[in-house]
Design a protein around this motif. Structure first.
Motif: not given
Length: 518
Positions: A136-158
């Motif tokens: 992250y830098e300033g107000n922007r958070l870079r999120i990687p190219r995460v492969p997601l199967n159907r229904g997958d999720h992740f959460k980010l606590l910022v």
């Protein structure tokens, strides 16, 4: 009312089918979402700085008393999920940057971030590294190219500082053949909706529509149709000379039989039969079309599916402009000389006639009136070619006379009445009472339906009116019922009122049966 009639059973069955279809759509929406989609939603956005008071004890929380610039700290929980129908791999992210997506927190500065509650911790956590663009830098958070199967999720606590709770949070980036979109905000434990708002609206609308239709069909007052009536639509085309008869017959039938929609579109005998013939290859069933023809059409021999019903004997007449007073009329020999171009001025027939040029006002080749005239009066085709478009200016100066061709009987009558020296032909009843015209006797016999019916003269210019259909119309159809109505007493009265002789009349039947001798 018969509650168990075939119509009601079909209506109720349709309603049940609609409800089943609605349920199937709900199942499909739940089990088979539409395409690649990454959704995101803010599940928590709370203040945690030292200026936040506890509502119950009214004391400072003081989480960041010793940390400069964190007095207005906030904590955001951002959920990112694959809510489409297909899996997403690293190559599906379309941004030019090494990372896949960017989370932007308006008016706030990112102080720290933690990945929490991924669907598959071992599978997903390996992607959240600086080497893969995570940071992250300033107000922007870079999120990687995460492969997601159907229904997958992740959460980010910022952890953030600056700005207010509720300031805008958005996720940017793209997915090949898909989209990145915000979902409705939800608490961390809340389940997403079973199906989309569009699916719910469509399901409810479909169900209500089908149930309403079924109720209308069952509750309506089904009065039986009068004997001889049928509902539906029917088009009648063909002869312009017989069109006034057909229009009145259609109106009378419509008054008697509610639900019968009959359209009369007359544009020539052969054109109408041609339209009937052309419809057949595109229809698995006989089209609801009747083509009336002045005389038998040659197409009936070419198209074996055509069935012709003899309807009436029609009398036709030659007409001339009122400036040409022919007295006792013309002989057939004189008519033939006029129509093969040997008589170019009326004075050639009689010095007492005006010295006016002969103008031949004819019908097009599709006209049954013209075909009967050629067969019954001329004994051949009209030999003078068409030389004028407006019946006034001769485009071909080498032709002996001016001759034009028009598309309807009414046009012929109007042009003959307007042009001095003009001659044409028409169905008898249409010519009666038309101003600016004189009717012409042939071989001393005047056109008269009554004389033809009772054989009082050998008047030649007459023919049988045919109604053509494809095969025999189905029993009970509007086509069959309308043709039967034409031959009944009311239909006979209408036909006679227009100067024709109904073939259903005993005295006329022999004339109709032997068309070649009419």
């Amino acid at each position: 009312m018969q509650w168990f009639s075939a119509e009601n059973i079909v209506a109720v069955g349709t309603a049940v089918l609609g409800i089943v279809a609605s349920g199937a759509m709900v199942w499909y929406e739940r089990r088979v979402p539409r395409r690649k989609r990454v959704g995101y939603r803010v599940q928590m956005d709370n203040p945690i700085g030292d200026d936040v008071r506890s509502g119950r004890a009214n004391r400072r929380l003081g989480l960041f008393d010793e940390t400069p610039g964190m007095a207005d700290a906030t904590l955001v929980l951002l959920r990112i999920e694959n809510d489409g129908s297909q899996g997403i791999d690293g190559g599906d992210y379309t941004g030019p940057e090494p990372h896949g997506l960017t989370a932007v927190f308006t008016d706030r500065t990112i102080r720290g971030v933690s990945v929490t509650q991924p669907t598959d911790a071992d599978h997903l956590m390996d992607h959240f590294t600086a080497e893969r663009g995570f940071g992250y830098e300033g107000n922007r958070l870079r999120i990687p190219r995460v492969p997601l199967n159907r229904g997958d999720h992740f959460k980010l606590l910022v952890l953030l500082s600056g700005g207010d709770v509720g300031s805008g949070i958005r996720l940017t980036g793209g997915i090949r053949e898909g989209e990145v979109h915000p979902n409705r905000s939800a608490t961390p434990d809340e389940q997403p909706p079973l199906f989309s708002r569009a699916a719910r609206l469509i399901s409810i609308t479909l169900t209500l529509s089908v149930l309403t239709l079924a109720g209308i069909v069952i509750a309506r007052d089904d009065h039986p149709l009068p004997l001889g009536c049928a509902r539906g639509t029917l088009t009648v085309t063909g002869s312009t000379a017989f069109a006034p008869v057909v229009r009145e017959l259609a109106q009378e039938y419509g008054k008697k039989c509610a639900g019968a929609d009959i359209t009369v579109d007359a544009h020539g005998s052969e054109a109408g039969v041609g339209e009937l013939t052309a419809l057949r290859p595109r229809s698995r069933h006989a089209p609801a079309l009747i083509a009336f023809s002045d005389g038998a059409t040659p197409r009936a021999d070419a198209a074996r599916d055509l069935t012709g019903s003899r309807i009436a004997v029609s009398a036709f007449t030659l007409v001339v402009n009122e400036d040409v007073d022919l007295g006792r009329g013309l002989s057939l020999a004189q008519v033939r000389r006029i129509y093969d171009g040997r008589i170019t001025r009326w004075r050639q027939l009689d010095p007492r006639l005006p010295d006016l040029p002969v103008v031949l006002v004819s019908r097009t080749a599709d006209s049954g009136t013209r075909q009967i005239f050629q067969r019954r009066v001329l004994g051949t085709w009209e030999r003078v070619p068409s030389t004028s478009l407006d019946c006034v200016h001769r485009d071909d100066r080498s032709a002996p006379v001016t001759r034009c061709e028009l598309g309807s009987t009414q046009e012929v009558l109007d042009r003959v009445a307007a042009i001095p020296g003009a001659i044409g032909y028409s169905e008898l009843n249409l010519a009666l009472g038309h101003r600016g015209l004189r009717r012409v006797s042939l071989d001393g016999a005047a056109a008269s339906g009554e004389d033809i019916e009772y054989r009082r003269s050998g008047y030649p210019y007459r023919g049988v009116e045919y109604a053509y259909t494809y095969g025999r119309p189905p029993t009970g159809s509007l086509t069959a019922r309308f043709l039967a109505y034409v031959g009944q007493s009311t239909g006979e009265d209408v036909i006679r009122a227009h100067g024709h002789l109904p073939c259903s009349a005993p005295a006329v039947a022999p004339l109709c049966a032997d068309d070649d001798n009419t």
